[in-house]
Scaffold this active site. Structure first.
Site, PDB file in Angstrom:
ATOM      1  N   LYS A  23       6.718 -11.463   0.187  1.00 51.93           N
ATOM      2  CA  LYS A  23       7.330 -10.451   1.056  1.00 51.93           C
ATOM      3  C   LYS A  23       6.940 -10.661   2.524  1.00 51.93           C
ATOM      4  CE  LYS A  23       5.606  -6.842  -1.179  1.00 51.93           C
ATOM      5  NZ  LYS A  23       4.849  -7.455  -2.286  1.00 51.93           N
ATOM      6  N   ARG A  77       6.187   2.293  -2.578  1.00 51.17           N
ATOM      7  CA  ARG A  77       5.530   1.759  -3.766  1.00 51.17           C
ATOM      8  C   ARG A  77       5.465   2.775  -4.899  1.00 51.17           C
ATOM      9  NH1 ARG A  77       2.235  -2.359  -0.872  1.00 51.17           N
ATOM     10  NH2 ARG A  77       1.111  -3.644  -2.346  1.00 51.17           N
ATOM     11  N   ARG A 131      -3.650 -18.076  -1.884  1.00 51.17           N
ATOM     12  CA  ARG A 131      -3.679 -17.273  -0.661  1.00 51.17           C
ATOM     13  C   ARG A 131      -5.102 -16.823  -0.338  1.00 51.17           C
ATOM     14  NH1 ARG A 131       0.197 -12.045  -0.157  1.00 51.17           N
ATOM     15  NH2 ARG A 131      -1.551 -10.875  -0.978  1.00 51.17           N
ATOM     16  N   ARG A 149      -8.621 -12.032   2.469  1.00 51.31           N
ATOM     17  CA  ARG A 149      -8.435 -10.692   1.923  1.00 51.31           C
ATOM     18  C   ARG A 149      -9.327 -10.478   0.711  1.00 51.31           C
ATOM     19  NH1 ARG A 149      -2.116  -8.979   1.651  1.00 51.31           N
ATOM     20  NH2 ARG A 149      -3.001  -7.662   0.019  1.00 51.31           N
ATOM     21  N   ARG A 160      -3.911  -4.916  -9.350  1.00 44.25           N
ATOM     22  CA  ARG A 160      -2.757  -4.749  -8.455  1.00 44.25           C
ATOM     23  C   ARG A 160      -1.460  -5.009  -9.194  1.00 44.25           C
ATOM     24  NH1 ARG A 160      -4.388  -8.832  -4.161  1.00 44.25           N
ATOM     25  NH2 ARG A 160      -2.488  -8.325  -3.027  1.00 44.25           N
TER      26      ARG A 160
HETATM   27  P1  AMP Z   1      -0.092  -5.352   0.550  1.00 43.47           P
HETATM   28  O1  AMP Z   1      -0.513  -5.958   1.839  1.00 43.47           O
HETATM   29  O2  AMP Z   1       1.311  -4.820   0.574  1.00 43.47           O
HETATM   30  O3  AMP Z   1      -0.334  -6.283  -0.619  1.00 43.47           O
HETATM   31  O4  AMP Z   1      -1.015  -4.071   0.300  1.00 43.47           O
HETATM   32  C1  AMP Z   1      -2.416  -4.200   0.148  1.00 43.47           C
HETATM   33  C2  AMP Z   1      -3.006  -2.898  -0.353  1.00 43.47           C
HETATM   34  O5  AMP Z   1      -2.739  -1.857   0.600  1.00 43.47           O
HETATM   35  C3  AMP Z   1      -2.407  -2.370  -1.666  1.00 43.47           C
HETATM   36  O6  AMP Z   1      -3.026  -2.956  -2.802  1.00 43.47           O
HETATM   37  C4  AMP Z   1      -2.715  -0.874  -1.542  1.00 43.47           C
HETATM   38  O7  AMP Z   1      -4.076  -0.611  -1.797  1.00 43.47           O
HETATM   39  C5  AMP Z   1      -2.476  -0.622  -0.053  1.00 43.47           C
HETATM   40  N1  AMP Z   1      -1.063  -0.272   0.201  1.00 43.47           N
HETATM   41  C6  AMP Z   1      -0.143  -0.984   0.909  1.00 43.47           C
HETATM   42  N2  AMP Z   1       1.043  -0.366   0.944  1.00 43.47           N
HETATM   43  C7  AMP Z   1       0.887   0.774   0.220  1.00 43.47           C
HETATM   44  C8  AMP Z   1       1.770   1.830  -0.162  1.00 43.47           C
HETATM   45  N3  AMP Z   1       3.067   1.832   0.206  1.00 43.47           N
HETATM   46  N4  AMP Z   1       1.257   2.847  -0.910  1.00 43.47           N
HETATM   47  C9  AMP Z   1      -0.035   2.863  -1.277  1.00 43.47           C
HETATM   48  N5  AMP Z   1      -0.904   1.882  -0.988  1.00 43.47           N
HETATM   49  C10 AMP Z   1      -0.459   0.843  -0.247  1.00 43.47           C
END
Ligand code: AMP
Length: 190
Positions: free
Chosen positions: A14, A89, A128, A134, A146
């Site tokens: 993404k 989400r 990654r 991260r 996740r």
């Molecule tokens: P990402 O960078 O999209 O993989 O998000 C990393 C982490 O951020 C996720 O595992 C969640 O802990 C938190 N996070 C990101 N977007 C959301 C969302 N829309 N709702 C809740 N938690 C989020």
């Protein structure tokens, strides 16, 4: 406005694809994960709260995430549109996004969903982790968590957009360029 939800499990591509879409269509990239990470780096209160969930691979609570998303959108009120990356989400987030966009006299144009199977995702996240720094990419248990959260809470958001005839599946396997071409073709035929 062109408002795209770029959907898909962790590691689907993404973030990478968003960069290309914003360049092609002049959109604002709004990644909730990136905003949380910037807050962690800036040692804000929001960052501290988000980190306690992110490090375990859990979702940050809906109310916190929705409020944050709204204020990010308001920073770019006159844009050509948005790529929402990593949001919504949950079903509650999808509902809140529709309601909020309606107050701005706009709506989600389409959800483009990158489809990648689980084994490939784990491989990509492992790779990654070597470059992203991260915490949530480095631990296989957190990755598993996740993916599970995605399957249980996030995947159902697909039906929310299917019911509105806005769901478009995109094959997320292949070269980055090939996947970008599929996304461009999908958007150009909207
Ligand atoms: P990402 O960078 O999209 O993989 O998000 C990393 C982490 O951020 C996720 O595992 C969640 O802990 C938190 N996070 C990101 N977007 C959301 C969302 N829309 N709702 C809740 N938690 C989020």
């Amino acid at each position: 406005m062109l408002n795209i939800v770029l959907f898909g499990p962790p590691g689907a591509g993404k973030g990478t694809q968003s960069e290309r879409l914003i360049e092609q269509y002049g959109l604002i990239h709004l990644s909730t994960g990136d905003v949380f990470r910037a807050n962690i780096k800036g040692e804000t209160e929001l960052g501290q709260l988000a980190k306690s969930y992110m490090d375990k691979g859990q979702l940050v609570p809906d109310d916190v995430t929705i409020n944050m998303l709204r204020s990010e959108v308001m920073k770019h009120e006159n844009s050509a549109g948005f790529i929402f990356d990593g949001f919504p989400r949950t079903h509650a987030q999808a509902l809140a996004l529709d309601t909020f966009l309606a107050t701005l006299n706009t709506e989600i144009t389409s959800m483009l969903a990158l489809e990648v199977e689980e084994e490939e995702l784990k491989e990509r996240l492992k790779k990654r982790a070597e470059v992203s720094g991260r915490v949530d990419d480095a631990d296989p248990n957190v990755i598993q968590n996740r993916i599970q959260v995605y399957n249980n809470e996030t995947a159902p958001v697909k039906s929310f957009y299917q019911a509105q005839n806005k769901y478009i599946a995109i094959d997320g396997i292949g070269s980055i360029d090939a996947i970008t071409s599929r996304l461009f073709a999908a958007i150009d035929s909207l």
